[in-house]
Write an enzyme that holds these catalytic residues in place. Structure first.
Site, PDB file in Angstrom:
ATOM      1  N   ARG A 224      41.011  52.272  52.474  1.00  0.00           N
ATOM      2  CA  ARG A 224      39.649  52.759  52.292  1.00  0.00           C
ATOM      3  C   ARG A 224      38.877  52.495  53.590  1.00  0.00           C
ATOM      4  NH1 ARG A 224      41.319  55.233  48.757  1.00  0.00           N
ATOM      5  NH2 ARG A 224      40.766  55.280  46.554  1.00  0.00           N
ATOM      6  N   GLU A 253      32.633  59.920  53.531  1.00  0.00           N
ATOM      7  CA  GLU A 253      33.525  61.088  53.440  1.00  0.00           C
ATOM      8  C   GLU A 253      32.771  62.257  52.813  1.00  0.00           C
ATOM      9  OE1 GLU A 253      37.176  59.999  51.489  1.00  0.00           O
ATOM     10  OE2 GLU A 253      37.631  58.462  52.965  1.00  0.00           O
ATOM     11  N   HIS A 272      41.466  62.357  54.164  1.00  0.00           N
ATOM     12  CA  HIS A 272      41.817  61.660  52.915  1.00  0.00           C
ATOM     13  C   HIS A 272      42.827  62.493  52.122  1.00  0.00           C
ATOM     14  CE1 HIS A 272      40.352  58.177  50.287  1.00  0.00           C
ATOM     15  NE2 HIS A 272      41.573  58.504  49.935  1.00  0.00           N
TER      16      HIS A 272
HETATM   17  P1  NDP Z   1      48.297  47.798  44.447  1.00  0.00           P
HETATM   18  O1  NDP Z   1      47.318  47.171  43.534  1.00  0.00           O
HETATM   19  O2  NDP Z   1      49.662  48.144  43.971  1.00  0.00           O
HETATM   20  O3  NDP Z   1      48.500  46.849  45.734  1.00  0.00           O
HETATM   21  C1  NDP Z   1      47.429  46.248  46.410  1.00  0.00           C
HETATM   22  C2  NDP Z   1      48.003  45.285  47.436  1.00  0.00           C
HETATM   23  O4  NDP Z   1      46.917  44.770  48.236  1.00  0.00           O
HETATM   24  C3  NDP Z   1      48.702  44.067  46.823  1.00  0.00           C
HETATM   25  O5  NDP Z   1      49.893  43.809  47.532  1.00  0.00           O
HETATM   26  C4  NDP Z   1      47.717  42.934  47.025  1.00  0.00           C
HETATM   27  O6  NDP Z   1      48.297  41.665  47.187  1.00  0.00           O
HETATM   28  C5  NDP Z   1      47.100  43.357  48.349  1.00  0.00           C
HETATM   29  N1  NDP Z   1      45.821  42.696  48.605  1.00  0.00           N
HETATM   30  C6  NDP Z   1      44.743  42.582  47.802  1.00  0.00           C
HETATM   31  N2  NDP Z   1      43.763  41.896  48.421  1.00  0.00           N
HETATM   32  C7  NDP Z   1      44.256  41.561  49.641  1.00  0.00           C
HETATM   33  C8  NDP Z   1      43.739  40.855  50.753  1.00  0.00           C
HETATM   34  N3  NDP Z   1      42.501  40.318  50.733  1.00  0.00           N
HETATM   35  N4  NDP Z   1      44.512  40.719  51.862  1.00  0.00           N
HETATM   36  C9  NDP Z   1      45.771  41.231  51.889  1.00  0.00           C
HETATM   37  N5  NDP Z   1      46.320  41.916  50.869  1.00  0.00           N
HETATM   38  C10 NDP Z   1      45.567  42.075  49.760  1.00  0.00           C
HETATM   39  O7  NDP Z   1      47.575  49.094  45.004  1.00  0.00           O
HETATM   40  P2  NDP Z   1      48.240  50.408  45.664  1.00  0.00           P
HETATM   41  O8  NDP Z   1      49.290  49.981  46.617  1.00  0.00           O
HETATM   42  O9  NDP Z   1      48.569  51.400  44.623  1.00  0.00           O
HETATM   43  O10 NDP Z   1      46.982  50.984  46.456  1.00  0.00           O
HETATM   44  C11 NDP Z   1      46.352  50.187  47.433  1.00  0.00           C
HETATM   45  C12 NDP Z   1      45.112  50.879  47.931  1.00  0.00           C
HETATM   46  O11 NDP Z   1      45.475  51.982  48.758  1.00  0.00           O
HETATM   47  C13 NDP Z   1      44.234  51.498  46.841  1.00  0.00           C
HETATM   48  O12 NDP Z   1      43.376  50.542  46.245  1.00  0.00           O
HETATM   49  C14 NDP Z   1      43.470  52.550  47.612  1.00  0.00           C
HETATM   50  O13 NDP Z   1      42.320  51.986  48.172  1.00  0.00           O
HETATM   51  C15 NDP Z   1      44.444  52.945  48.719  1.00  0.00           C
HETATM   52  N6  NDP Z   1      45.049  54.257  48.452  1.00  0.00           N
HETATM   53  C16 NDP Z   1      44.758  55.272  49.303  1.00  0.00           C
HETATM   54  C17 NDP Z   1      45.287  56.513  49.101  1.00  0.00           C
HETATM   55  C18 NDP Z   1      44.991  57.624  50.048  1.00  0.00           C
HETATM   56  O14 NDP Z   1      44.906  58.763  49.631  1.00  0.00           O
HETATM   57  N7  NDP Z   1      44.828  57.355  51.329  1.00  0.00           N
HETATM   58  C19 NDP Z   1      46.136  56.813  47.927  1.00  0.00           C
HETATM   59  C20 NDP Z   1      46.446  55.638  47.134  1.00  0.00           C
HETATM   60  C21 NDP Z   1      45.898  54.415  47.390  1.00  0.00           C
HETATM   61  P3  NDP Z   1      49.226  40.982  46.053  1.00  0.00           P
HETATM   62  O15 NDP Z   1      50.468  41.834  46.017  1.00  0.00           O
HETATM   63  O16 NDP Z   1      49.499  39.624  46.557  1.00  0.00           O
HETATM   64  O17 NDP Z   1      48.432  41.046  44.785  1.00  0.00           O
END
Ligand code: NDP
Length: 306
Positions: A224, A253, A272
């Protein structure tokens, strides 16, 4: 939870035609219709965006992984279940991230720019490089981060990751904690962001992170826009603190025409579109179907946010 009527909110049209999802769900027990902001005729919706009237519903399914636009506390207070679509973007966003990294390394973006002017413009001998053996740090190792990591590993990159929990997923050689971010990015040629936008991650990638990165490093943001301090990014690229960036998400956006990001040669902008795929509605339908069955059986919903 009792769902007799399920709506597909017209806002999903940002990603696919609403009727494609409705059609895919028609074999379910609940009646399925496409709805606008008046949701008084349904018990639950699948939606791209939030509408205040959703707080009167039993269940709201967000068709995106990131639910940072949704007032989560209000859902909790209203007793409305909120679920998201995390888990379906590993391939699409993973391929997008690899695509932009390949483009930056193999200078495909500069060739395409030159093509617009019918110009035969080879890069200088020392500009192109291969991804093989380069180090990638993926920040966030959920479905998206792991989708990037596995594909990068397949191309021979050395992959490190950053996450809150220490477990090391396949294809990732080292895992760092969020408070080790500077150390995690220090040796990386690419830093790919795949975290949700939360209070902890807002503005997480700031001037100090760019200072910690290599001068020949690229930032890839498929998370994001708010995770990155945009002014610091522009300054870092303009001043040569880092080499460039590939950006799929922005604080505002569509990206405003006046943004300085548009003019930076080694900043590759995608609108995006990183998760877009013609099969998106099918993947969402599988999640909604699974949760509709769980709701009917009084079982816990998957991907439940609140
Ligand atoms: P998940 O919930 O599967 O994974 C999120 C990951 O972020 C986890 O590994 C989590 O850690 C980690 N995390 C959370 N907080 C922190 C932090 N402070 N520092 C480091 N790592 C952190 O989500 P997704 O993988 O499905 O999606 C992730 C994000 O990607 C979405 O929230 C969205 O914003 C973005 N996205 C963008 C898209 C696009 O079109 N460009 C499409 C899909 C998603 P832990 O594993 O330890 O809990």
């Amino acid at each position: 939870m009792h769902i007799d009527r399920l709506g597909v909110h017209e806002s999903v049209g940002a990603i696919f035609p609403p009727e494609t999802l409705a059609e895919q769900l028609r074999s379910l027990d609940p009646d399925v219709t496409v709805v606008g902001d008046d949701v008084s005729a349904v018990d639950a919706v699948a939606t791209f965006g939030h509408v205040e009237a959703f707080l009167d519903l039993e269940w709201v399914h967000c068709v995106r992984a990131g639910y940072d636009d949704f007032p989560v506390a209000d859902y909790r207070d209203a007793g409305t279940a909120l679920t998201n679509s995390s888990g379906i973007h590993g391939a699409s966003v993973g391929e997008t991230a690899l695509g932009v990294m390949l483009s930056l390394a193999r200078r495909l973006h500069t060739a395409r720019d030159a093509q617009a002017d019918r110009e035969w413009a080879q890069p200088t001998w020392d500009e192109p490089f291969t991804l093989m053996d380069e180090r990638l740090t993926v920040v966030g190792l959920g479905a998206v981060g792991r989708g990037i990591a596995s594909r990068a590993d397949g191309l021979g990159m050395r992959v490190a990751g950053v996450r809150r929990t220490p477990a090391r997923p396949p294809h990732v050689r080292e895992v760092y904690a969020p408070d080790e971010l500077h150390e995690a990015v220090a040796d990386a040629r690419f830093v790919a962001l795949a975290t949700p936008l939360t209070e902890e991650t807002a503005g997480m990638v700031d001037a100090a992170v760019f200072e910690a990165m290599r001068e020949d490093a690229y930032l890839v943001n498929v998370a994001r826009g708010g995770v990155v301090e945009t002014d610091a990014l522009v300054a870092a690229v303009e001043d040569g603190v880092i080499a460039g960036a590939a950006l799929d998400a922005f604080e505002t956006e569509p990206l405003p025409a006046a943004s300085p990001l548009w003019d930076l040669d080694d900043v590759l902008i995608t609108p995006h579109s990183g998760a877009m795929t013609r099969d998106y509605y099918r993947d969402v339908a599988a999640l909604v179907r699974q949760n509709a069955l769980h709701a009917a059986a009084d079982e816990a919903l998957v991907n439940r946010v609140v």
